[in-house]
Design an enzyme around this catalytic site. Structure first.
Site, mmCIF file in Angstrom:
data_model
loop_
_atom_site.group_PDB
_atom_site.id
_atom_site.type_symbol
_atom_site.label_atom_id
_atom_site.label_comp_id
_atom_site.label_asym_id
_atom_site.label_seq_id
_atom_site.Cartn_x
_atom_site.Cartn_y
_atom_site.Cartn_z
ATOM 1 N N GLY B 185 24.817 18.062 -45.124
ATOM 2 C CA GLY B 185 25.168 17.722 -43.391
ATOM 3 C C GLY B 185 23.850 17.785 -42.563
ATOM 4 O O GLY B 185 24.240 17.336 -41.357
ATOM 5 N N SER B 216 25.202 9.451 -45.136
ATOM 6 C CA SER B 216 24.138 9.880 -44.415
ATOM 7 C C SER B 216 23.072 8.902 -44.869
ATOM 8 O O SER B 216 23.144 7.860 -45.282
ATOM 9 C CB SER B 216 23.530 11.221 -45.391
ATOM 10 O OG SER B 216 23.151 11.005 -46.460
ATOM 11 N N THR B 220 19.006 12.624 -51.870
ATOM 12 C CA THR B 220 17.877 12.785 -52.753
ATOM 13 C C THR B 220 17.612 11.856 -53.561
ATOM 14 O O THR B 220 16.371 11.591 -53.750
ATOM 15 C CB THR B 220 17.983 14.342 -53.375
ATOM 16 O OG1 THR B 220 18.032 15.353 -52.206
ATOM 17 C CG2 THR B 220 16.869 14.780 -54.235
ATOM 18 N N ASP B 273 38.141 17.359 -46.579
ATOM 19 C CA ASP B 273 37.127 17.946 -47.154
ATOM 20 C C ASP B 273 37.433 19.553 -47.032
ATOM 21 O O ASP B 273 36.657 20.153 -46.231
ATOM 22 C CB ASP B 273 35.772 17.398 -46.187
ATOM 23 C CG ASP B 273 34.434 18.004 -46.909
ATOM 24 O OD1 ASP B 273 34.466 18.490 -48.082
ATOM 25 O OD2 ASP B 273 33.394 17.720 -46.432
#
Lengths: 509, 509
Positions: B185, B216, B220, B273
């Site tokens: 987030g 997003s 990673t 969610d």
């Protein structure tokens, strides 16, 4: 502040529209090649929906990725049949695609999931978005499940009004437009095909639309099709009713409640069938059809849809309340749903029963005759010109004098008499009583399954011909019913199932 | 009793299998031509699902109807990519198709809709059916929505265990397998890429799998990909970890929790969610990955996923309870989620920050350095050989002496150093302070959207480079951040959004 001038808006990349010959069943589906020159399609896909826009037109769709250049090229955007029709542009048109904003009405669905209620305006927005194919099937399922836990009477009312508002709305220049609807569940119940000609013969307009069978061995539309064309459009249907006072057509071309059609495409596979959604579905269609007076038939029986009297009463009251609020005069009949009504199950057999009753044949199925007279009598009572209580006698008179039969023949001619002569399937098998006794129970659900496996309604001549009904005394080896099938494989499946359990329970007398 | 002999079973009609190059995204889809020689496809379609069987193999699928002979012929049965792979037969195989029985576990879902709870065995059956692609997306939505209203702690536990049980399960021959997971987030938070080399340099095995960005501007895996190959299979990943004690790979090829992957494909577009589903999803993946010790990072802030402390505590306790029950040692860190952690947002910029911290550059982002040290210290505390309380100091030592940097270089080499040199996007725009004042708030959500519009993560060099953070004093006209983009259209969208509202709130000092 700006270090680089803005590029022109024409830099927005476009793709060429292509129609993809796939019917995605009431869900808009778009296609991009995995090697698309403009976008990374996986990103769109994970988020669910895309919007496709050109020239002020915009549709939402679910995205599938294509790995085959024969189906879609790198610089094309494909649309499945329904989405292509909805966008309404020719192939080759330049179209843009972007991540779709979530329809705003989904916020209300999220609220419902968390336990809040719907405002009428929220239900309207949801129904508009559903009818406009802006919900994916997942999102429709979310709406249905969130609503299945509880839907207040006011919410049912809002849903009924909203669904009626989004489709075609028929207007009739008459004070009384009669209609009937059975909530279904009983095989071999073709009362409508006797009721409509009786009511039409009386002179009350009764524009009946029916469904084709989905889970049952025959819908009224499938059975009527044995006798006449049923796929009439709105204008044709109107012409038939204006001339003959009644019709018996398939509702599929009439588009009375497009939101309901979409909801049903999700309810049915999910097997959700709540009382509230059923009432909103039925009454919204009747409102849109311009009906003013409606008789609802609720068959009650141990293997019917409604299985106890309290359930039937709760359902009746909900129909009555919503009917009062939307200005539909509603009469509810709770009828015997313990066994099939006619003798035949399957289109040809059921059409045979209907015509036997209309002709007044001595061996016509009496239960079908009596049920049709009861319902027709109550509908005729809707006629303001008739003296109260005269409906039943009037219905009987119209049937016995052959006026109903004549009306039926005129309706058949007006819709277009069926050319082909549908024959009974000639692969036959008789299920017989295992011992002497009395027929104590008949499993409607099982009999329907056997008839369906035998090929009904796809093979109009497939089905079951019943020789015994509840309370009949039978002897060991006496035939209970005959299965008819047209295709060997179907025949085998049906006889296997009947061999396991005939669906009859015989007890020693 | 039988009037006609049974036909032989070989009468059952078969179709020829064809692979259709369409990726239907985690849902099995089958295709029949509308003019199919064997079946009336509309009937199948209305009921939702079909089963396709041959030689003891059987899959369930949703049916689409094809109107184009180039896609499918009359005597063929088509399967979209996923369903074709699952059935595992060559093209041309004779296959039968029938109406699918509803998976039995759907009865439990129906019970949940009506307010009942799940037994552990029911959850197991549901998860098995979901992982086996026997649920349509509608049915998965029904399960998720019915569960979203309430899921007891015991049900979360059952769900976690069931999801871990259906996928690949990694086994490691070591007593401690460390792992970390952020619930996410916060943009520009690449702590994992600093934590993993520190922990690996200490000698604790930390096989980290990560996701690619969906909503997003960078995951990673996207950021690590600037430096090294990330799409390793299980065997390759194991080899890297055995040699270097750590890895930073994409989880997509590891198939740790196939049921969760399917659930997410519905949760994400629905925007559901819940805390319970998140915990079950994360912990089932960690269990399947063979982790024994797990640090969970919960960023807390006004525009983060978790927005108040009570929510963070409830979430922490649920992680702890489920962890205890399934034998995962869990430590939960609630961290600062009020602003981006590094300076860059977008793969290239974030990789730059990570390497600056590892190299100990004077201008490396301090918040990223401090957060990574905090998390790495707590993970190192999992090492039974270490004296209690020494973790933080050990982490700092490993970073400052360059041992973490060396570990990172070895991990990069072991995974395969990236060949291409990813450059920053050269379309740039600077957003500047409208007046003198202090940076009082930064909208993480808005900054992420701007970076995403600029092209991240698809264009690795796109994103935002932040010059000011919370509490900084700024003067009118001073640049707050710089947008980088590679494509003019994206650049325009990003600068438009930043022009409307920069995401910074500046108040007079």
């Amino acid at each position: 502040m700006t270090t680089t001038p803005f590029p022109s808006p024409s830099a927005r990349p476009l793709l060429k529209l292509r129609r993809v010959g796939i019917d995605s069943y009431r869900e808009n589906v778009a296609f991009l090649a995995r090697t698309c020159i403009r976008h990374r399609p996986e990103e769109f896909q994970a988020l669910g929906k895309v919007e496709i826009a050109h020239d002020g037109r915009l549709i939402l769709a679910v995205l599938n990725i294509v790995d085959d250049a024969r189906i879609l090229a790198d610089d094309e955007l494909g649309l499945a049949e329904q989405a292509f029709a909805q966008l309404g542009l020719p192939e080759g048109s330049p179209v843009g695609i972007a991540q779709a904003a979530r329809p705003a009405s989904l916020e209300a669905v999220r609220g419902k999931i968390l336990g809040r209620g719907f405002e009428p305006s929220e239900i309207e927005a949801i129904v508009r978005d559903i009818a406009g194919h802006r919900y994916s099937k997942m999102e429709i399922a979310a709406f249905l499940i969130a609503s299945a836990r509880f839907l207040t009477t006011e919410e049912v009312l809002g849903l009924t009004r909203a669904m009626a508002a989004v489709g075609t709305r028929l207007e009739w220049a008459e004070p009384v437009i009669a209609d009937k609807h059975s909530i279904g569940g009983i095989p071999g119940d073709r009362s409508s095909m006797v009721v409509v000609p009786i009511v039409a013969a009386h002179g009350l307009p009764i524009p009946k639309t029916s469904s084709r069978a989905i889970t049952s061995p025959a819908g009224t539309a499938d059975t009527m099709e044995v006798l006449a064309r049923v796929d009439l459009g709105v204008a044709e249907m109107r012409a038939v009713v204006e001339r003959e006072r009644g019709c018996l057509v398939w509702g599929g071309h009439v588009n009375l409640s497009p939101a309901d059609d979409v909801l049903i495409s999700v309810e049915r596979p999910l097997g959700i069938d709540t009382r509230e959604q059923m009432v909103a579905s039925i009454l919204s269609k009747k409102l849109a059809a311009g009906s003013t007076h409606l008789l609802i038939d609720i068959p009650l029986g141990p293997t019917a849809k409604v299985r106890n009297r309290n359930e039937a009463i709760a359902l009746r009251k909900l129909f009555e309340y919503i009917g009062d609020q939307v200005g539909l005069a509603i009469d509810v009949a709770v009828t015997d749903g313990t066994q099939p009504i006619g003798r035949g199950i399957g289109p040809v057999l059921e059409a045979r029963d209907v015509m036997a009753v209309l002709r007044g044949d001595a061996n016509a199925p009496d239960a079908l005759r009596r049920k049709a007279l009861l319902l027709a009598g109550r509908i005729i009572e809707f006629d303001p010109a008739l003296r109260g209580g005269r409906g039943a006698a009037r219905a009987q008179e119209l049937l016995e004098t052959g006026q109903a039969l004549a009306a039926m023949e005129r309706i058949i001619d007006a819709q277009g008499r069926a050319a082909g002569n549908h024959r009974l399937g000639d692969l036959t098998y008789e299920a017989s009583a295992p011992a002497d006794g009395i027929v104590e129970a008949m499993d409607c659900y099982r009999l329907a399954r056997i008839a369906r496996l035998a090929g009904a309604p796809m093979d109009k001549g497939a089905g079951i011909d019943l020789f015994c009904k509840l309370g009949d005394r039978v002897r060991a080896g006496q035939p209970l019913y005959r299965i008819h099938a047209c295709v060997p494989a179907d025949f085998r499946f049906a006889t296997d199932l009947a061999g396991e359990d005939s669906g009859y329970r015989i007890t020693a007398a």
